[in-house]
Write an enzyme that holds these catalytic residues in place. Structure first.
Site, PDB file in Angstrom:
ATOM      1  N   PRO A  61       0.895  -1.157   0.057  1.00 19.03           N
ATOM      2  CA  PRO A  61      -0.120  -0.106   0.112  1.00 19.03           C
ATOM      3  C   PRO A  61       0.838   1.291  -0.174  1.00 19.03           C
ATOM      4  CG  PRO A  61       0.172  -0.932   2.304  1.00 19.03           C
ATOM      5  CD  PRO A  61       0.742  -1.843   1.380  1.00 19.03           C
ATOM      6  N   GLU A  62       0.328   2.239  -0.698  1.00 19.86           N
ATOM      7  CA  GLU A  62       1.086   3.771  -0.350  1.00 19.86           C
ATOM      8  C   GLU A  62       0.810   4.347   1.057  1.00 19.86           C
ATOM      9  OE1 GLU A  62       2.932   4.409  -3.222  1.00 19.86           O
ATOM     10  OE2 GLU A  62       2.128   2.940  -4.366  1.00 19.86           O
ATOM     11  N   LYS A 107       3.448   2.570   6.502  1.00 15.96           N
ATOM     12  CA  LYS A 107       2.471   1.822   6.104  1.00 15.96           C
ATOM     13  C   LYS A 107       1.744   0.797   7.292  1.00 15.96           C
ATOM     14  CE  LYS A 107       4.429   1.505   1.697  1.00 15.96           C
ATOM     15  NZ  LYS A 107       4.914   0.926   0.382  1.00 15.96           N
ATOM     16  N   ASN A 143       4.673   1.584  -4.538  1.00 11.74           N
ATOM     17  CA  ASN A 143       5.168   1.228  -6.088  1.00 11.74           C
ATOM     18  C   ASN A 143       4.896   2.387  -6.991  1.00 11.74           C
ATOM     19  OD1 ASN A 143       6.946  -0.108  -7.918  1.00 11.74           O
ATOM     20  ND2 ASN A 143       5.151  -1.232  -8.832  1.00 11.74           N
ATOM     21  N   ARG A 169       9.608  -6.144  -8.192  1.00 14.27           N
ATOM     22  CA  ARG A 169       8.402  -5.274  -8.341  1.00 14.27           C
ATOM     23  C   ARG A 169       8.615  -4.719  -9.796  1.00 14.27           C
ATOM     24  NH1 ARG A 169       5.964  -3.661  -3.842  1.00 14.27           N
ATOM     25  NH2 ARG A 169       4.230  -3.196  -5.254  1.00 14.27           N
TER      26      ARG A 169
END
Length: 275
Positions: free
Chosen positions: A2-3, A51, A175, A262
């Site tokens: 998650p951001e 996070k 990401n 990623r």
């Protein structure tokens, strides 16, 4: 992953709904906490740390001080699929009940944590063991850009695209922001940190993007809230760059500590490889 702004919004929603309320019933559907009973504990605050989501709980007072329990912190990390939902009395879960990991029932609302991979409960005094390893929090009250820069400079051999996801250096970038920050600062993802001329600009851009998006329902990095293309490069492999028209490319980047790869999107024209 998650951001940081997603966790910020989820935390703010939980804090607004639960702070000051006492738990009537708790149900932990994870083996390590299956026998825990939090009935009588009161939510004092819910706050993000990078996070990680931290729910601080005050125990019920007893007539005998010697039997009082310490304040506790319920920690959850949402990872890719996790989320917390709120339900009014009698409302059925919108998600499969078997995916619920934590259920906290209050007199007028129920908080349910679905698909949460990491759930821990520790005395608040020992909270540092949950998130003490994290670097400066981009959306935290103790944000320190200079400390973050020092953490990056201490690892000059690593690629900037890899280090931006290392929460030990700076907490909050996922990401999407990794890709967008690199595009906006015109850096190729594999550029070694030691070759980044203006590292301060990279850190400042990271903080700015999370800050402007932390209360938006739709994340946007291109500057236009109603645009059909909210991102410059993320998820746009093969499509034309919104700035120069070159085709956006996809690169797999492995983390140094885990080897996990990623996706990283970039424009080969706007973000030329370092030489």
């Amino acid at each position: 992953m998650p951001e940081g702004d997603s966790v910020y919004r989820a935390t703010a929603r939980l804090h607004h709904a639960l702070a000051g309320k006492s738990i009537l019933r708790s149900d932990f559907r994870v083996p390590a906490l299956s026998t825990v009973d939090l009935a009588g504990y009161t939510v004092s605050e819910v706050l993000p740390r990078g996070k990680h989501l931290l729910m601080r709980l005050q125990p019920p007072a007893t007539a005998e001080p010697a039997f009082n329990q310490p304040p506790l912190t319920l920690h959850s990390h949402l990872l890719m699929e996790g989320r917390w939902d709120l339900y009014g009395p009698g409302v059925r879960f919108k998600r499969p009940a078997h995916t619920a990991r934590v259920v906290l029932a209050f007199d007028d609302i129920t908080a349910v944590g679905f698909d949460i991979a990491q759930v821990k409960l520790v005395p608040t005094a020992e909270e540092a063991q949950l998130a003490g390893h994290l670097g400066p929090d981009l959306l935290g009250p103790d944000w320190d850009a200079q400390a973050a820069a020092a953490n990056f400079r201490a690892q000059p051999h690593r690629g900037i695209g890899e280090t931006l996801l290392d929460q030990r250096l700076m907490a909050g970038v996922g990401n999407i922001y990794r890709c967008e920050v690199l595009f906006l600062t015109r850096l190729h993802p594999l550029t070694p940190v030691g070759q980044v001329v203006d590292l301060g600009k990279v850190i400042e851009m990271s903080q700015r993007l999370l800050e402007v998006n932390k209360e938006r329902s739709r994340r946007v990095t291109t500057g236009l809230a109603r645009t059909r293309e909210p991102y410059w490069v993320y998820g746009r492999a093969g499509k034309p760059c919104l700035r120069c028209g070159a085709k956006i490319q996809l690169l797999k980047i492995a983390a140094e500590d885990s080897g996990l790869e990623r996706d990283c999107y970039f424009c080969p024209s706007c973000q030329p490889a370092a030489h």
